[in-house]
Design an enzyme around this catalytic site. Structure first.
Site, short mmCIF file in Angstrom:
data_model
loop_
_atom_site.label_atom_id
_atom_site.label_comp_id
_atom_site.label_asym_id
_atom_site.label_seq_id
_atom_site.Cartn_x
_atom_site.Cartn_y
_atom_site.Cartn_z
N LYS A 124 44.35 56.54 -26.06
CA LYS A 124 45.51 56.02 -25.32
C LYS A 124 46.08 54.82 -26.08
O LYS A 124 45.33 54.09 -26.74
CB LYS A 124 45.08 55.54 -23.93
CG LYS A 124 44.61 56.65 -22.99
CD LYS A 124 45.78 57.15 -22.16
CE LYS A 124 45.37 58.34 -21.31
NZ LYS A 124 44.42 57.99 -20.27
N HIS A 127 48.32 48.85 -25.48
CA HIS A 127 49.64 48.28 -25.17
C HIS A 127 49.55 46.87 -24.59
O HIS A 127 48.46 46.32 -24.44
CB HIS A 127 50.40 49.21 -24.23
CG HIS A 127 49.67 49.50 -22.94
ND1 HIS A 127 49.60 48.58 -21.91
CD2 HIS A 127 48.98 50.58 -22.54
CE1 HIS A 127 48.89 49.11 -20.93
NE2 HIS A 127 48.50 50.33 -21.28
N HIS A 130 47.03 45.44 -22.19
CA HIS A 130 45.67 45.09 -22.60
C HIS A 130 45.56 43.67 -23.15
O HIS A 130 44.48 43.24 -23.53
CB HIS A 130 45.16 46.05 -23.68
CG HIS A 130 45.07 47.47 -23.22
ND1 HIS A 130 45.90 48.44 -23.68
CD2 HIS A 130 44.25 48.05 -22.32
CE1 HIS A 130 45.59 49.59 -23.10
NE2 HIS A 130 44.60 49.38 -22.26
#
Ligand code: ARG
Length: 560
Positions: A124, A127, A130
């Site tokens: 994933k 982005h 985080h």
């Protein structure tokens, strides 16, 4: 010399220990009232007296001496004035002699703290969502180390679930090795999105994906190899950003690591009579605690996020015998942590009290929010790069002849991102704005780095620091000493409250106090004693500021 400690020992308050008194003593924001103050409101209840009366009585019985030269009672506060020159020499000499150890301690000796942070999901995008867990966790990691703890940083990878079966399906149908190797997370995300588009037309794909996931779990060689490869590729992308942010992990044991470690936990739950059957699923009923049940096994026998967290908690306790185990995870997961800690408590694990959910708010971009589902997420890497570019153009404009512009812009851009994320108390939602975090005159990383570079340039110009006394400090100088003195207690408080923002705030305060001193007080060209004394104050500021910024993960350029 520890003044708070000294004062507390000279005070006698019935029913209150000197340690407790010491913890209440503060440094007043306005030093014209005194150098230290004890608010007496806290004692009103025990002493059954009004705070201003308590302050008055304490004042009358207090014996001033060479260290504490006067005491006054004002509006429920007991204000102390210290012998400023001995106060200043003790602060400055301890900063200068301790250097990069100033503010550190050994209170954590023989104690291990496990910090679960960043904890990304495999395949994933990494982005902007985080950012907080990564930089708060990273700062706590360094703060705990600085205080003498053994620290174990854990990246609890999200590497378990049917999505990995879907990914294998998608790779086998529409992927190829070169593209995946080249695009890494980007390509894996594309495949994942493609899977969902196709599965909408053909729901039978889901069965196949599920069977791929089962194969991973059962150790099928091919599926396991693909899954490991996806993991490695994800980490290649993510580690670039970790390196940039100076983030370190001691373990990457993620959810799948606990595949074979849940069984004993489930058994123990069962033996202790904590499992209830509900629609075929096994749950721990938490209605007595006003919480929905904690799901342990789904009706098809599959484990859940909480099951894996339980197994991880046992594993961490057994492996590290932690004093504390922190989870730096968004507040959206408040309920999950409350439930899972409660289950441990119900299992009779007294160490459940040593687990702490260090929650934080959401980060959004000023330019508009993002949506993961549509795939248009804002990558953390892109945010950092944009900040670096912007920093470069500011530096290029302000100081075009600076050497190593690229390198310094990189420190400034990255520092701005980190500082921005750590600026307000962690539970607050943040709207990330490029202009705000890069404002060289605001409460920002660049402002602190610029002040650091200023200290450095003053010291370069000033040359060696000769003999000096700190006898007649003016208000600006004294305020700076007083600010420097606070650092060790700020670090301690930041660790107690799991709040790195206390250090960012401190760094800004230290910088503004220094800058006021710098603009008001001439340094170079003053007579020897004054010059040397001011250079020593500048050096102590440089050291303390560097220690503070380093704890946050922010680099300190010598020139800017
Ligand atoms: N991977 C999870 C997520 O992105 C966070 C994991 C946090 N750590 C934990 N032990 N639950 O939501």
């Amino acid at each position: 010399m520890n003044y708070k400690n000294y004062i507390s020992k000279k005070l006698n308050i019935e029913g209150v220990s000197p340690e407790e008194i010491e913890s209440y003593i503060v440094l007043p924001p306005d030093t014209s009232m005194g150098d230290f103050a004890l608010p007496c409101f806290k004692f009103a209840k025990i002493l059954r007296k009004a705070p201003n009366m308590i302050a008055e009585d304490l004042k009358n019985s207090f014996k001033v001496d060479d260290v504490i030269t006067s005491v006054s009672a004002v509006n429920g506060y007991l204000n102390f004035t210290v012998n400023r020159s001995s106060f200043a020499s003790s602060v400055i000499s301890s900063v200068l002699s301790l250097g990069d150890k100033y503010g550190s301690a050994n209170i954590g000796e023989n104690k291990t703290v496990v910090i679960d942070y960043s904890s990304i999901n495999i395949a994933k995008p990494f982005h902007i969502g985080h950012l907080s867990t990564t930089v708060i966790g990273g700062a706590l990691y360094r703060i705990y180390k600085f205080l003498g703890y053994n620290v174990v940083g854990v990246n609890h990878l999200g590497d378990y679930g049917t999505q990995f079966g879907k990914l294998i399906y998608a790779y086998k149908h529409w992927g190829n090795k070169e593209e995946v190797e080249k695009g890494r997370i980007r390509e894996l995300t594309r495949l994942y999105v493609k899977y969902h588009e196709e599965a909408e037309k053909d729901p039978s794909m889901d069965d196949e994906a599920r069977s791929y996931f089962k194969k991973i779990e059962n150790g099928d060689e091919e599926c396991l190899a693909l899954f490991k490869w996806f993991k490695e590729l994800t980490l290649v992308d993510v580690e670039k950003v970790y390196k940039e942010l100076d983030i370190h992990f001691d373990s990457y044991n993620g959810e799948s690591f606990y595949n074979d470690k849940m069984e004993p936990v489930i058994k123990e739950l069962d033996e202790k009579g904590l499992l209830t059957l509900s629609d075929g699923a096994k749950i721990v009923d938490l209605s007595a605690y006003d919480m929905p049940p904690c799901l342990i096994l789904r009706s098809d026998g599959a484990s859940l996020y909480a099951t894996r967290d339980l197994a991880a908690a046992f594993y961490r306790k057994n492996t590290y015998d932690f004093y504390k185990c922190l989870y730096v995870v968004a507040y959206q997961q408040n309920l999950h942590f409350k439930q899972f800690f409660k289950v441990l408590e119900l299992m009779g694990k007294d160490w459940a009290k040593d687990m702490e959910h260090v929650a934080f708010g959401m980060v959004s971009l000023e330019e508009g929010t993002m949506s993961t589902r549509k795939g248009n997420v804002v990558l953390l890497e892109d945010v950092i790069n944009k900040c670096k570019e912007k920093a470069f153009s500011v530096i290029n404009e302000k100081n075009p002849n600076l050497e190593n512009k690229e390198e310094i812009a990189s420190m400034v851009g990255t520092g701005a991102v980190i500082f921005g994320a750590l600026s307000s108390s962690r539970i607050k939602d943040i709207v990330f704005s490029y202009d705000k975090v890069l404002n060289f005159d605001g409460e920002t990383g660049p402002y602190c780095q610029y002040t650091y570079a200023r200290c450095n340039s003053v010291l370069k110009k000033g040359g060696e620091i000769g003999e000096y006394t700190l006898d007649n400090l003016n208000e600006d100088e004294y305020n700076l000493v007083s600010e420097l003195e606070k650092f060790p207690s700020v670090v301690n408080l930041a660790h107690e409250k799991y709040e790195p923002s206390m250090i960012t705030r401190y760094a800004v305060d230290l910088c503004s106090t220094f800058n006021k001193f710098y603009f008001d007080c001439k340094i170079i060209g003053e007579e020897e004693n004054v010059k040397n004394c001011r250079l020593a104050l500048t050096k102590a500021t440089l050291i303390t500021l560097k220690n503070a910024l380093t704890l946050l993960g922010i680099k300190t350029p010598e020139k800017m």
